[in-house]
Design a protein around this motif. Sequence first.
Motif, mmCIF file in Angstrom:
data_model
loop_
_atom_site.group_PDB
_atom_site.id
_atom_site.type_symbol
_atom_site.label_atom_id
_atom_site.label_comp_id
_atom_site.label_asym_id
_atom_site.label_seq_id
_atom_site.Cartn_x
_atom_site.Cartn_y
_atom_site.Cartn_z
ATOM 1 N N MET A 159 7.960 11.241 -1.558
ATOM 2 C CA MET A 159 7.049 11.255 -2.708
ATOM 3 C C MET A 159 7.817 11.511 -3.994
ATOM 4 N N MET A 160 8.739 12.472 -3.918
ATOM 5 C CA MET A 160 9.503 12.794 -5.108
ATOM 6 C C MET A 160 10.362 11.611 -5.531
ATOM 7 N N CYS A 161 10.948 10.978 -4.544
ATOM 8 C CA CYS A 161 11.811 9.826 -4.814
ATOM 9 C C CYS A 161 11.012 8.725 -5.516
ATOM 10 N N ARG A 213 -2.701 0.024 -8.804
ATOM 11 C CA ARG A 213 -2.344 -1.295 -8.296
ATOM 12 C C ARG A 213 -0.915 -1.275 -7.765
ATOM 13 N N ARG A 214 -0.029 -0.655 -8.547
ATOM 14 C CA ARG A 214 1.365 -0.560 -8.106
ATOM 15 C C ARG A 214 1.491 0.232 -6.822
ATOM 16 N N ALA A 215 0.752 1.342 -6.736
ATOM 17 C CA ALA A 215 0.810 2.182 -5.539
ATOM 18 C C ALA A 215 0.381 1.363 -4.323
ATOM 19 N N ALA A 221 4.192 -3.123 0.660
ATOM 20 C CA ALA A 221 5.591 -3.520 0.819
ATOM 21 C C ALA A 221 6.300 -2.607 1.813
ATOM 22 N N MET A 222 5.982 -1.313 1.760
ATOM 23 C CA MET A 222 6.636 -0.377 2.686
ATOM 24 C C MET A 222 6.179 -0.629 4.110
#
Lengths: 267, 286
Positions: A159-161, A213-215, A221-222
Motif C-alpha cells: 500500500m505504501m509503495c 478509476r486508476r485504483a 492490472a495486478m
Amino acid sequence: MLKDITLGQFFPGTTIVHRLDPRTKLILLVVYIVALFTAKGFLSYGAVLAFLVLAVGLSRIPVKTLMKSLKPLLIVIAITGLLNLFYTEGRVLARFWVFQITVEGIIAAFLMVLRISMLVAGTFLLTYTTSPIALTDGLELLMGPLKKLRVPVHELSMMMCIALRFIPTLTEETDKIISAQKARGADFETGNLLRRGKALLPILVPLFISAFRRADELATAMECRCYHGGEGRTRLRQPRYLMHDFLALALGLLLLAGVITLRLLGL
Amino acid sequence: MQPILQTKQLCHTYSSGTPFEHTALDRVDFRIERGEFLGIIGHTGSGKSTLIRHLNALLRPSAGQVLLDGEDIWKDKAFTRQARFRVGLVFQYPEYQLFEETVYKDIAFGPKNMGLEAREVDRRVREALGFVGLGEELLEKSPFDLSGGQKRRVAIAGVIAMEPEVLILDEPTAGLDPAGCEAILENIRAFQRSKGAAVVMVSHSMEEVAANVRRLVVMDHGRIFADGSPTEVFARAEELRAIGLTIPQVTEVFRRLRALGLDLPAVYTTGQAKAAILARRGAGTC
C-alpha cells in the motif's frame, strides 16, 4: 506551485549512500534520530551534525536541494525558534514589553532550530537516495517479524509503495484539473472560507473519480499478473548485507554510543 | 487588422534554477487572426501544450508577452480573468474535468463564472448543447452516466458556452472512434462558422489537421518550425521527417508520383487526391 512538492522524490545515483541496503539506511535513520534527540550539549550536537554532513557529502546530493526541502517547514521552525528564544528562563540580556531574551534562550533556540532542521534533512536524505520500491522493500523486511503477530506487513508495504508511486501522478492530474477549471473561470483565490471551500469542489470531484478509476485499473492490472498478496512471493532483487552496510551500521552505533556517553557525563 | 492573439518573444522555462530546468518555449512569435482555423502540430514535448496554456493566461511567461487584441494578457487581474473567458481552452481528455450533478449545471459552470444573468446562461447552455450535437433530454442527466463520446461533447460544450473569441482544443479527438472524430470536428466547424470565432486545433495527426485547417504551425523543441498553408508546410516533407513528424500518406504518395515524372498537384486529403485523379482521367492522359 504543486510541482514544488518534493516529498518522496528520489534522485538516482550510484554513490555509497545510494548503494547501502535500504534496511541499513532505515536503521541508521532511526539511530540518527534517537541520537539527535539524546544530544544535549554543543559537543554531542556537533557529533550528530558531523554524521549528517558526512552522509550528505558521500551522497553528492546538493546542499541547496536539501535546504529547499526545509522550505515548507520554515514557519514551524521559525515559531519553535522564537518560542524558545522568548520563553526560556535564565540570565536576562534584553527586555521589551512582555518579552525577554536570555542567554539560555538564545542557546535553546539555536539548538532547537538546528535539531528540527537536521531531523528533516536526515529524513529527506533517505528518500532522496532510496527509490520508493527499495524503501518499502526495506520496511517490509524489517517488519518481517511482525508477521508472526498477524500484522499484514506485506500488504501494508505494498500500500505504501503504491501510495508513493501515485503521488506524482495525482499531482500532475490535480494540476491539469485546476488548469481546466481555471480555463472555465473558476476562482480559487477570492472570497471567504466557505466560498473558497466550495470552489474546491470542481477540483475534488474529478480528482476523486479519477483516483478511483486508476485504483480500479491498477487492481485489474495486478490481478492479470496473478498478484495475490505476499504469501510465497519472491523478489527480483534479493537484498544482501555487504561490508559497507556493516561499516555504516557500526558508525551509526558508535555515534549513538558517543552521544549517550556525553549525555551521561553531563557535557 | 490586429490579430486577436499574438505572442512576442514568448519564453517559458519549467523548474527554473533546479536540476530539472527545462526550456519549453524559446522566443516564440506567433499570431492568430480573427476567425481563422489554425492547426498546431508537434511531437510530444515540442512545447505545443505549454504554448496554448499561455494563450489563456494559465501560465505566466518567463519572458516575452502574450497580447490579446493588442493588450498584454497580464496587464491587470481583471483583464487576465477576462482573457480566460475570451480565449476558451479545451484540454486533452476534457471529460475528466466534469464534476456537476447534471449536464446542465456542468455546461453552465463557465457562463455562471462570467457573471451572466440566469436567462443568458440558459440560452448559452442550450445553444452549446446544440453545437455539440446532443439532445436536450440529456440536460438533467448526470454527466457520469453518459458514454465516453457524450462526456467529451459535454465538456467541449462547457467551453463553447462561454462563447470565446478564440477556441483552442488540445487533441479533441484523441481516443475516439473515426465516426466520433468526424462528428466532433463537424461540431467545431459549425461553431466556428456561426460565431466567427478563431479555432486553434492541436494535434499530432497530420491527416486530421490537414483536412480542416487553412494554416498550419509546426513546433519543434519549443520553437516555431514552420508556419504556412498545409501545401507550404508539407512541401518540406524531408525536414518534417527529420524532426519526427510525417506528412499525410496521400500527400506522400502524390509526392513520389511526381518524383516519377507524373504531372500531379500537391494534395493533402483523399478528397483532393480523388479530384486530381479524376481531372487527369478527364484530360485523357492516364
